[in-house]
Scaffold this motif. Structure first.
Motif, PDB file in Angstrom:
ATOM      1  N   GLU A  47      34.377  47.377  32.426  1.00 38.90           N
ATOM      2  CA  GLU A  47      34.724  47.499  33.842  1.00 38.90           C
ATOM      3  C   GLU A  47      35.074  48.941  34.206  1.00 38.90           C
ATOM      4  OE1 GLU A  47      38.099  45.806  36.944  1.00 38.90           O
ATOM      5  OE2 GLU A  47      38.377  45.597  34.789  1.00 38.90           O
ATOM      6  N   TRP A  70      32.839  51.335  36.753  1.00 36.99           N
ATOM      7  CA  TRP A  70      33.357  51.873  38.011  1.00 36.99           C
ATOM      8  C   TRP A  70      33.396  53.397  37.987  1.00 36.99           C
ATOM      9  CZ3 TRP A  70      32.640  49.139  41.893  1.00 36.99           C
ATOM     10  CH2 TRP A  70      32.907  47.778  41.917  1.00 36.99           C
ATOM     11  N   GLY A 127      30.082  46.061  37.775  1.00 31.80           N
ATOM     12  CA  GLY A 127      31.534  46.263  37.812  1.00 31.80           C
ATOM     13  C   GLY A 127      32.281  45.032  38.286  1.00 31.80           C
ATOM     14  N   ALA A 160      32.030  42.343  35.501  1.00 32.89           N
ATOM     15  CA  ALA A 160      32.919  42.661  34.381  1.00 32.89           C
ATOM     16  C   ALA A 160      34.375  42.410  34.754  1.00 32.89           C
ATOM     17  CB  ALA A 160      32.722  44.114  33.946  1.00 32.89           C
ATOM     18  N   SER A 161      34.752  42.780  35.967  1.00 35.29           N
ATOM     19  CA  SER A 161      36.122  42.552  36.430  1.00 35.29           C
ATOM     20  C   SER A 161      36.438  41.069  36.515  1.00 35.29           C
ATOM     21  CB  SER A 161      36.315  43.216  37.797  1.00 35.29           C
ATOM     22  OG  SER A 161      37.587  42.957  38.294  1.00 35.29           O
ATOM     23  N   LYS A 163      36.639  39.567  32.982  1.00 41.33           N
ATOM     24  CA  LYS A 163      37.879  39.962  32.315  1.00 41.33           C
ATOM     25  C   LYS A 163      39.057  39.151  32.826  1.00 41.33           C
ATOM     26  CE  LYS A 163      40.328  43.362  33.594  1.00 41.33           C
ATOM     27  NZ  LYS A 163      40.910  44.603  34.021  1.00 41.33           N
TER      28      LYS A 163
END
Length: 109
Positions: free
Chosen positions: A68, A72, A93, A96-97, A100
């Motif tokens: 992440e 970014w 991004g 992935a965020s 997570k």
């Protein structure tokens, strides 16, 4: 009918002032996640016979956090250099965020 486009170039690049602080922030986060990931992998390799599945998932969360932060940072770096944002870094991004946050919340259950 009139059409056109505008481009704004600041002394530091194309990144707007309200987004410029994100560039060094995500760069520092990527560096910290890199160090944490290297330490975690080193400890997991050292103690691989004693690892629990939970510790593997914690490593996955660290890896997703690193992905992440790097994504970014790269997105803001490309925006600052070229003046336009790509769709792929933004989607990667956000994914992935979200992954997570999902995995880390599942670890709490």
């Amino acid at each position: 009918l009139v059409s056109g486009s505008t481009a704004w170039l600041n002394p530091h690049g194309y990144l707007p002032a309200e987004l410029y602080a994100f560039l060094p922030f995500f760069g520092a986060m990527a560096a910290l996640y890199s160090a944490l990931l290297a330490l975690w992998v080193g400890l997991c390799v050292r103690h691989r016979s004693l690892l629990l599945p939970l510790q593997v998932y914690i490593g996955g969360v660290i890896l997703l956090g690193w992905l992440e932060a790097v994504t970014w940072y790269r997105d803001y770096d490309l925006f600052n250099a070229g003046g336009s944002r790509g769709v792929v870094p933004i989607v990667l991004g956000v994914l992935a965020s979200t992954a997570k946050k999902t995995v880390s919340r599942l670890l709490l259950l």
